[in-house]
Design a protein around this motif. Structure first.
Motif, PDB file in Angstrom:
ATOM      1  N   ALA A 150       0.828  -1.212   0.000  1.00  0.00           N
ATOM      2  CA  ALA A 150       0.000   0.000   0.000  1.00  0.00           C
ATOM      3  C   ALA A 150       0.860   1.258   0.000  1.00  0.00           C
ATOM      4  N   ASN A 151       1.927   1.262   0.785  1.00  0.00           N
ATOM      5  CA  ASN A 151       2.836   2.418   0.795  1.00  0.00           C
ATOM      6  C   ASN A 151       3.472   2.633  -0.571  1.00  0.00           C
ATOM      7  N   ALA A 152       3.861   1.524  -1.220  1.00  0.00           N
ATOM      8  CA  ALA A 152       4.462   1.624  -2.547  1.00  0.00           C
ATOM      9  C   ALA A 152       3.455   2.162  -3.569  1.00  0.00           C
ATOM     10  N   ILE A 153       2.218   1.723  -3.450  1.00  0.00           N
ATOM     11  CA  ILE A 153       1.171   2.201  -4.366  1.00  0.00           C
ATOM     12  C   ILE A 153       0.948   3.692  -4.180  1.00  0.00           C
ATOM     13  N   ARG A 154       0.849   4.139  -2.923  1.00  0.00           N
ATOM     14  CA  ARG A 154       0.627   5.562  -2.659  1.00  0.00           C
ATOM     15  C   ARG A 154       1.806   6.403  -3.135  1.00  0.00           C
ATOM     16  N   LYS A 155       3.021   5.870  -2.983  1.00  0.00           N
ATOM     17  CA  LYS A 155       4.193   6.608  -3.471  1.00  0.00           C
ATOM     18  C   LYS A 155       4.166   6.704  -4.993  1.00  0.00           C
TER      19      LYS A 155
END
Length: 407
Positions: A319-324
């Motif tokens: 999820a963090n990678a997607i938001r980044k």
């Protein structure tokens, strides 16, 4: 635009290559355990990427395993499946399958192109940043089918040590029910246990003119089918995901001959271990009704891949990678359904998770998975590559065990 993610910008620069790779793979699909040309193509592309080490034939003859980095811990595994399905494509696009009866109808061509793209992006970043740790790019054969030993590709690779040393594993899947710019994530059990049953209802058979002289398994079949179709609504809690479906029924050789047996095959899906056990017992009991009806039965139950269990902390990293990658991406938090996925064997052995990447075409055609008209919106390819690359970098450049410091 000035705040656009660096890796997404780089992924979009190579979108032409991603599309080219995906379309080449789409035109030349190969079935499980037969992905020889596919493996050659993957290895050839990887050979053009500086810093990538390639190994082939580990666990399965057609596997391709690439590594990038220091060769030391921490290690993250990124996995794509590479096989196709025995489906005759009905699309008329110029990149349609050139192999009659075989098609990439589940998006594995896209999975492979995306992982190749992630490898290219990460190799370029590694030359700049030289992080500690290692990325394994696992191009896995035989996700769709099992061999004569009831094995698919994933357990073979696990047994061969492909995932040894990896702290976590990530995979993605194309999602034709969501548009580009949406992803589906789910913690915990997200796809089903996949089992198959084979039942034979046995009678004496006989002349069609004299049914009273023998026992008729086709008559028994009607009652047994009712019992089978009644298991889920009457034996399994409505709160528990479960499916029993009949796929094949075979009987008889002529209109005037009562057959001596009827063969029935079907698939069974479940989320929990207890429901899996209960379904097997209930299906066996349904076929056992043949004894009470003057006949007999035989029964086999084959347990396939386990339920896919997504690790919550690995999902947080994704999820963090997607938001980044793109803060505007829409998240759908729900299980993926009753389909099966042999990446589940991996998530039994180490923390891992799969996410579904929106790829629908806005053309009004139902292009669902495993259909002869399946296709994707190729704008999803650079997005998927950037997400996987960001997930790997996020893991390798942050201290601590998986999930520490993550949302």
């Amino acid at each position: 635009m000035e705040n656009k993610d660096e890796l997404l910008i780089e992924a979009e620069k190579i979108s032409g290559k991603l599309i080219e790779w995906r379309r080449t793979l789409h035109q030349f699909p190969e079935l499980s355990f037969q992905e020889f040309e596919t493996a050659d193509f993957i290895a050839c592309v990887l050979a053009t990427i500086d810093g990538i080490t390639v190994n082939r034939g580990i666990g399965v003859q057609t596997s391709v395993i690439a590594t990038l980095g220091s060769g030391q811990e921490p290690v993250i595994a990124l996995r794509a499946d590479i096989d196709a399905l025995p489906i005759d494509e009905t699309n008329t696009c110029d990149y349609r399958s050139k192999t009659p009866g075989v098609m990439h109808a589940c998006g594995h061509d896209a999975h492979t192109a995306i992982l190749l793209g992630a490898a290219k992006l990460l190799a370029e970043q590694y030359r700049i940043r030289q992080w500690n740790g290692t990325v394994k790019f696992i191009f896995q054969p035989a996700e769709e089918m099992i061999d004569e030993d009831s094995m698919s590709g994933s357990p073979y690779l696990l047994q061969a040590g492909v995932y040894d040393g990896a702290e976590l594993a990530i995979a993605l899947h194309m999602c034709p029910w969501l548009p580009v710019g949406a992803v589906q994530l789910h913690d915990g059990v997200s796809m089903a246990n996949v089992d198959v049953f084979y039942g034979t209802i046995q009678g004496t058979g006989g002349h069609g003119a004299y049914p009273e002289l023998g026992s008729d398994p086709t008559w028994m079949l009607g009652i047994i089918l009712q019992a089978l179709h009644g298991i889920v609504p009457r034996k399994i809690s409505a709160l528990e995901p479960a499916v029993v479906s009949i796929g094949q029924i075979h009987a008889g050789t002529a209109s005037n001959i009562i057959p001596h047996e009827v063969q029935v095959e079907g698939t069974v899906r479940s989320y929990s271990a207890s429901t899996r056990d209960l379904l097997e017992a209930e299906i066996r009991d349904a076929f056992a009704l043949a004894k009470q009806l003057g006949g007999d039965f035989s029964f086999q139950y084959q347990r396939g891949e386990p339920a896919l269990v997504n690790d919550k902390q690995v999902n947080a990293r994704i999820a963090n990678a997607i938001r980044k990658t793109d803060p505007s991406i829409k998240f759908i938090h729900q299980a993926f359904g009753m389909g099966g996925e042999d990446f589940a064997y991996v998530t039994q052995q180490l923390p891992g998770a799969m996410f579904f990447l929106g790829c629908s075409l806005d053309d009004g055609v139902n292009r669902d998975l495993h259909t002869p008209q399946f296709d994707i919106n190729e704008r999803s390819l650079p997005l998927g590559a950037a997400i996987l690359a960001n997930a790997a970098i996020g893991f390798l450049t942050k201290p601590g065990k998986h999930g520490e410091g993550e949302e």
